[in-house]
Motif scaffolding. Structure first.
Motif, mmCIF file in Angstrom:
data_model
loop_
_atom_site.group_PDB
_atom_site.id
_atom_site.type_symbol
_atom_site.label_atom_id
_atom_site.label_comp_id
_atom_site.label_asym_id
_atom_site.label_seq_id
_atom_site.Cartn_x
_atom_site.Cartn_y
_atom_site.Cartn_z
ATOM 1 N N GLU A 139 -44.398 -16.874 -6.916
ATOM 2 C CA GLU A 139 -45.415 -16.103 -7.595
ATOM 3 C C GLU A 139 -46.831 -16.376 -6.946
ATOM 4 N N CYS A 140 -47.600 -15.230 -6.702
ATOM 5 C CA CYS A 140 -48.992 -15.552 -6.074
ATOM 6 C C CYS A 140 -49.953 -15.669 -7.250
ATOM 7 N N LEU A 141 -50.381 -17.060 -7.528
ATOM 8 C CA LEU A 141 -51.265 -17.147 -8.625
ATOM 9 C C LEU A 141 -52.592 -16.717 -8.443
ATOM 10 N N GLN A 142 -53.171 -16.959 -7.018
ATOM 11 C CA GLN A 142 -54.562 -16.636 -6.695
ATOM 12 C C GLN A 142 -54.582 -16.412 -5.148
ATOM 13 N N TYR A 143 -55.393 -15.617 -4.648
ATOM 14 C CA TYR A 143 -55.723 -15.350 -3.262
ATOM 15 C C TYR A 143 -57.327 -14.939 -3.203
ATOM 16 N N PHE A 144 -57.815 -15.805 -2.297
ATOM 17 C CA PHE A 144 -59.220 -15.426 -1.910
ATOM 18 C C PHE A 144 -59.355 -15.731 -0.476
ATOM 19 N N TRP A 145 -60.325 -15.190 0.043
ATOM 20 C CA TRP A 145 -61.021 -15.586 1.466
ATOM 21 C C TRP A 145 -62.263 -16.128 1.449
ATOM 22 N N ARG A 146 -62.620 -16.782 2.413
ATOM 23 C CA ARG A 146 -63.953 -17.446 2.517
ATOM 24 C C ARG A 146 -64.402 -16.970 4.000
ATOM 25 N N ASP A 147 -65.472 -16.816 4.248
ATOM 26 C CA ASP A 147 -66.307 -16.566 5.627
ATOM 27 C C ASP A 147 -66.678 -18.098 5.975
ATOM 28 N N ARG A 148 -66.220 -18.692 6.939
ATOM 29 C CA ARG A 148 -66.479 -19.775 7.398
ATOM 30 C C ARG A 148 -67.913 -20.349 7.697
ATOM 31 N N ARG A 149 -68.841 -19.219 7.758
ATOM 32 C CA ARG A 149 -70.043 -19.433 7.990
ATOM 33 C C ARG A 149 -70.842 -19.984 6.679
ATOM 34 N N PHE A 150 -70.124 -19.685 5.377
ATOM 35 C CA PHE A 150 -70.856 -20.145 4.252
ATOM 36 C C PHE A 150 -69.945 -21.181 3.480
ATOM 37 N N ILE A 161 -57.076 -12.171 -7.500
ATOM 38 C CA ILE A 161 -56.184 -11.812 -6.208
ATOM 39 C C ILE A 161 -57.392 -10.779 -5.671
ATOM 40 N N GLN A 162 -57.961 -11.304 -4.677
ATOM 41 C CA GLN A 162 -59.125 -10.383 -3.875
ATOM 42 C C GLN A 162 -58.336 -9.536 -2.898
ATOM 43 N N ASP A 163 -59.227 -8.862 -2.519
ATOM 44 C CA ASP A 163 -58.720 -7.852 -1.105
ATOM 45 C C ASP A 163 -59.083 -8.769 -0.167
ATOM 46 N N GLY A 164 -58.302 -8.249 1.100
ATOM 47 C CA GLY A 164 -58.374 -9.200 2.091
ATOM 48 C C GLY A 164 -59.663 -8.852 2.935
ATOM 49 N N PRO A 165 -60.021 -9.720 3.938
ATOM 50 C CA PRO A 165 -61.098 -9.242 4.713
ATOM 51 C C PRO A 165 -61.053 -7.872 5.511
ATOM 52 N N ARG A 166 -62.206 -7.388 5.911
ATOM 53 C CA ARG A 166 -61.980 -6.115 6.849
ATOM 54 C C ARG A 166 -61.866 -6.736 8.251
ATOM 55 N N THR A 167 -61.570 -5.915 9.103
ATOM 56 C CA THR A 167 -61.268 -6.258 10.483
ATOM 57 C C THR A 167 -62.296 -7.155 11.052
ATOM 58 N N GLU A 168 -63.384 -6.539 10.909
ATOM 59 C CA GLU A 168 -64.645 -7.037 11.558
ATOM 60 C C GLU A 168 -64.907 -8.500 11.251
ATOM 61 N N TYR A 169 -64.291 -9.172 9.814
ATOM 62 C CA TYR A 169 -64.215 -10.468 9.381
ATOM 63 C C TYR A 169 -63.483 -11.224 9.702
ATOM 64 N N LEU A 170 -62.342 -10.794 10.342
ATOM 65 C CA LEU A 170 -61.248 -11.629 10.546
ATOM 66 C C LEU A 170 -61.305 -12.900 11.417
ATOM 67 N N SER A 171 -62.255 -13.008 12.511
ATOM 68 C CA SER A 171 -62.620 -14.587 13.021
ATOM 69 C C SER A 171 -63.170 -15.378 12.186
ATOM 70 N N MET A 172 -63.715 -14.802 11.200
ATOM 71 C CA MET A 172 -64.567 -15.671 10.190
ATOM 72 C C MET A 172 -63.843 -15.988 8.915
ATOM 73 N N ALA A 173 -62.681 -15.390 8.682
ATOM 74 C CA ALA A 173 -61.948 -15.448 7.323
ATOM 75 C C ALA A 173 -61.025 -16.794 7.290
ATOM 76 N N VAL A 174 -61.112 -17.509 6.541
ATOM 77 C CA VAL A 174 -60.064 -18.511 6.198
ATOM 78 C C VAL A 174 -59.232 -18.214 4.827
ATOM 79 N N HIS A 175 -58.113 -17.777 4.687
ATOM 80 C CA HIS A 175 -57.332 -17.397 3.812
ATOM 81 C C HIS A 175 -56.878 -18.482 2.938
ATOM 82 N N PHE A 176 -57.056 -18.431 1.620
ATOM 83 C CA PHE A 176 -56.474 -19.289 0.556
ATOM 84 C C PHE A 176 -55.754 -18.578 -0.517
ATOM 85 N N TYR A 177 -54.339 -19.373 -0.778
ATOM 86 C CA TYR A 177 -53.382 -18.782 -1.690
ATOM 87 C C TYR A 177 -52.849 -19.896 -2.560
ATOM 88 N N LYS A 178 -52.820 -19.594 -3.738
ATOM 89 C CA LYS A 178 -52.204 -20.571 -4.678
ATOM 90 C C LYS A 178 -50.860 -19.810 -4.919
#
Length: 200
Positions: A139-150, A161-178
């Motif tokens: 079971e996915c209890l939580q999902y979010f992503w953060r921008d590595r610049r912040f 559960i957040q939406d995933g990052p848009r394509t133009e953010y993928l190089s900055m996105a770090v995905h987190f799952y619980k």
């Protein structure tokens, strides 16, 4: 492939992998357009599928080539949809492992960035590996992503559960799952090819 703002993006059931153009900015006898075409041709030859040029960096250009992973499983759409509804899944869990295996074939390239679903497949596979096999229920209890610049706290919006990052953010996105698997909770971070899982 779906489009957002003219760019290929990951649809609700799709698995998006982007291979960063590691020839970008390096000296070449080819002009920029010819270089893109050459690189794309090399990828399509290596992986026997189509790629589309995308930009995976916000605010500046980082060319990459996107493709949708072909998953040979009729169960995948229902699995990924249920997972991101934060509902328990107990059937056909082996499809997660198969999805992760399909994604990892692109890791022959130096830099790869992933959409939310692709990162989820690696996260679930990391949980399976920690447990030594496929659990009875996940079971996915939580999902979010953060921008590595912040700072990490800047990306807490209160959603489970957040939406995933848009394509133009993928190089900055770090995905987190619980993820909860057979009653055991894990936190998993997916940063490109790197996956870190820990029990909590």
């Amino acid at each position: 492939m779906q489009k957002h703002g003219g760019q290929t993006c990951e649809g609700p059931e799709e698995i998006l992998v982007c291979i960063v153009d590691d020839s970008y900015g390096k000296p070449s006898e080819l002009d920029e357009e010819q270089q893109y075409d050459w690189y794309k041709e090399q990828l399509e030859k290596e992986f026997s599928q189509e790629f589309e040029e995308v930009d995976v960096a916000p605010g500046y250009s980082l060319p990459a080539f996107a493709t949708i992973v072909q998953i040979v499983s009729e169960y995948w759409p229902a699995l990924v949809a249920t997972f991101f509804l934060a509902k328990p899944v107990s059937e056909n869990l082996e499809a997660w492992r198969n999805a992760a295996k399909s994604i990892k074939k692109y890791f022959s390239r130096p830099e790869v960035v992933l959409g939310r679903n692709a990162a989820a497949a690696l996260a679930v596979k990391a949980v399976f590996d920690d447990m030594g096999g496929v659990p009875k229920k996940i079971e996915c209890l939580q999902y979010f992503w953060r921008d590595r610049r912040f700072k990490e706290e800047d990306y807490s919006d209160g959603k489970i559960i957040q939406d995933g990052p848009r394509t133009e953010y993928l190089s900055m996105a770090v995905h987190f799952y619980k993820i909860r698997a057979d009653g055991i909770e894990f936190e998993v971070e997916v940063d490109g090819k790197i996956v870190r899982a820990k029990r909590v």
